[in-house]
Each structure stands twice: as C-alpha cells, then as structure tokens.
Design a protein around this motif. Structure first.
Motif, short mmCIF file in Angstrom:
data_model
loop_
_atom_site.label_atom_id
_atom_site.label_comp_id
_atom_site.label_asym_id
_atom_site.label_seq_id
_atom_site.Cartn_x
_atom_site.Cartn_y
_atom_site.Cartn_z
N TYR A 178 0.84 -1.20 0.00
CA TYR A 178 0.00 0.00 0.00
C TYR A 178 0.87 1.25 0.00
O TYR A 178 0.61 2.22 -0.72
N LEU A 179 1.92 1.23 0.81
CA LEU A 179 2.78 2.39 0.92
C LEU A 179 3.48 2.68 -0.40
O LEU A 179 3.68 3.85 -0.77
N SER A 180 3.86 1.64 -1.12
CA SER A 180 4.57 1.82 -2.39
C SER A 180 3.72 2.49 -3.45
O SER A 180 4.24 3.08 -4.40
N ALA A 187 -2.14 1.81 4.29
CA ALA A 187 -0.89 1.21 4.77
C ALA A 187 -0.83 1.28 6.29
O ALA A 187 -0.48 0.30 6.96
N ARG A 188 -1.22 2.45 6.86
CA ARG A 188 -1.17 2.62 8.31
C ARG A 188 -2.19 1.71 9.01
O ARG A 188 -1.87 1.06 10.02
N GLU A 193 -2.98 -3.31 12.32
CA GLU A 193 -3.52 -4.66 12.55
C GLU A 193 -2.39 -5.67 12.68
O GLU A 193 -2.41 -6.55 13.56
N ALA A 194 -1.36 -5.52 11.82
CA ALA A 194 -0.21 -6.41 11.90
C ALA A 194 0.50 -6.23 13.24
O ALA A 194 0.91 -7.21 13.89
N VAL A 215 5.16 2.59 8.63
CA VAL A 215 4.14 3.58 8.96
C VAL A 215 4.53 4.98 8.51
O VAL A 215 3.75 5.72 7.93
N ASP A 216 5.79 5.34 8.74
CA ASP A 216 6.21 6.71 8.45
C ASP A 216 7.00 6.85 7.15
O ASP A 216 7.36 7.95 6.77
#
Length: 319
Positions: A178-180, A187-188, A193-194, A215-216
């Motif tokens: 998601y972040l990519s 993504a966050r 959840e992970a 996350v960041d």
C-alpha cells in the motif's frame, strides 16, 4: 529438559530443542535460540522425523541472523530426506516454502517462485497456513502488479487457519505494498492490525525498527547486533550447551565455500552456481577443489554425503 540430561533423551532431544529454537527465533530472541542450538544432539537424530523439525528450526534461525545459504542447505537437506522416505512428511516440514523464502533472501526470485508454485499444487493436502505462506512468498517473487491479490489470498488462508504469526507477516508485506502506491492511510491501518498481532505473539520488539519504515515511510532501519556465530561454545561439558568434542575435529568451510557447497548439493551445475553467486565458473571450480580437499572426497555425490555427516556432527556448523 531440566529433569533429563540431553544424552538421556536420545534422538527425541531434537523435539524440545526445535520448539525452543523456533519460538525464540520467531519473536526475535536470537541469543536464546543460539544457546539451544549448542546443545548436544545425536547424529542418528538426522535419520528420523525428529531431524526434520530440528533442521527446519535451525534453518529459520540462520535466516534470522542473515545466513540464507546455510538456511537453504538445511531446508534442501530436509527435502532430500523426505524424498528418500516412503511416507510424505510434507505437513511436518514444508521444505519447499522454507527454501523458497531462503531463495528470496539470496535474490533468486525465479527459484522462489518455482518452489512456491510446487507447494501450491500440493495445497489440497496441506494446512491452510502452509498455503498462506506459499502465497505470500509467491507474491514477493512475482511482478508488483500481481503482488496485492496474492497477499490478499495469503491473508485469507491465514485468517481461516488462525495463524496469527504468519498473518502478521503477510499484513506487514501488504502494508508495504500500500505504501509503495501512495495509499498511506490504508498502509497505516493494515500495519496497525499487523502490529496488534505481533504484540499478541510477542513479536513487537523484533519489529520495532520496521515500524517506522512501514508507517512513516522512513528508508533506513536501525541495525541490530547479531549474536556470535553458532558453533562457538562457551561450555565444554558433555551434556551442557556446547559443541561436541567430535565437532572440533571437523573441517571448517569458509562462508564462500558453504555457499558453493550448498548450491552444488542442491543439484546446480558449476555454471548455474556461478550465475547465482555472480562469480566466474573458474572461481566455483576453485572453491569446489578446496571443499573436496577439506572433506577428503573426490566427487559431488561423495561430497554431498560428507557435508551431511558434517552438518550432523557439528549441529550448528552450517550457520
């Protein structure tokens, strides 16, 4: 294990040791995992089903300390053992998935993909957790445009199985995906959840440095100190953690020689090994010559058998 000394267990000593090594490795307590790998084990253990569990646990530890070639050797040996036995122990030791993960670590996605697909063909007879792992590895070996759907399928299998540990790993990869693509909020959410699953499994400390990355969007990950190499013992007692007296007499292969020997034992030709390790065929031949000399053997078949005896005698020598 506090009640019975290691030699009193016989080949069964591999069962509690495998659980301890695998559990400590999974939650990031690598020094503890290494300590249990120093316990004495009989060579006969490797001729039994118990040996499969031990090899798998040791292979996972080698992956965790960034020794993927040593891990690959353990996983491939498991596969060779299973092929020799009349009963399929694939449920007990899913060596294809384990080896595929190691191949990803040595930048061989084609081999990882091949083994993951082989495992998925066997999936009707395998636990959902194994299928979920295979789908995640296939996702990492595939083109980015195919990755997300495979990760979704992996998460579905792992949720149905109730495997929180592997589900956390899949969700972490999904968060990165998601972040990519710039989907920061998704993504966050996925990472949180992970992270919750990691906390439930006692994994949060191991993944603390990864949290900022996912996350960041931080590009650097804090380095962690690796434990000293397995095989170095602080104890000399017969039934305490430590290498056996016999292991001290075993020939020592360098890291480069272990890499070549592992790939050769898996059936690769000299040219394939050279391509895989980004070295020349001549360099491969030189390594094999030194390996033959150290192991006192004259051909590949004899060398593979000698390596097997070596790895059984030293316990953690391949790491």
């Amino acid at each position: 294990m506090r009640s019975i000394p290691p030699r009193g267990w016989g080949v069964a000593i591999g069962l509690p040791l495998s659980v301890l090594v695998a559990a400590h490795t999974a939650i990031g307590r690598l020094e503890e995992a290494q300590r249990y790998l120093h316990y004495w084990v009989p060579k006969e253990m490797y001729d039994s089903v118990v040996g499969l569990e031990y090899l798998r646990a040791r292979g996972q530890y080698c992956l965790a300390i960034n020794r993927p070639y040593a891990a690959l050797y353990d996983f491939m040996v498991s596969g060779m053992l299973i092929d020799q036995w009349p009963v399929d122990f694939g449920d007990l030791a899913p060596w294809r998935v384990d080896a595929a993960e190691a191949y990803l670590r040595v930048h061989e996605p084609a081999e990882a993909k091949r083994l993951a697909l082989e495992e998925l063909k066997l999936s009707p007879d395998r636990p959902l957790s194994t299928r979920g792992r295979a789908l995640r590895i296939l996702a990492m070996a595939e083109d980015p445009d195919k990755r997300r759907l495979l990760l979704y399928q992996s998460a579905k299998c792992l949720r149905e199985q109730g495997d929180r540990y592997e589900l956390a790993r899949t969700l972490a990869e999904l968060s990165r995906d998601y972040l990519s693509t710039g989907e920061t909020q998704q993504a966050r959410t996925t990472w949180h959840e992970a992270q919750k699953l990691m906390d439930e499994c006692g994994m949060s400390a191991q993944h603390e440095s990864r949290r900022e990355l996912v996350v960041d969007g931080v590009e650097s990950v804090g380095s962690s100190q690796l434990p000293k190499d397995a095989g170095e013992s602080e104890h000399a007692e017969d039934d305490a953690p430590g290498t056996t007296a016999e292991s001290a007499e075993q020939p020592v292969l360098s890291e480069a020689e272990w890499r070549v020997a592992t790939l050769a034992a898996s059936g690769m030709t000299n040219r394939q090994i050279a391509k895989s390790l980004y070295i020349t065929v001549s360099t491969v031949e030189q390594h094999l010559t030194r390996i033959y000399r150290k192991l006192s053997v004259g051909n590949r078949q004899e060398r593979s058998r000698r390596l097997w005896l070596l790895i059984g005698a030293t316990g953690a020598s391949s790491c």
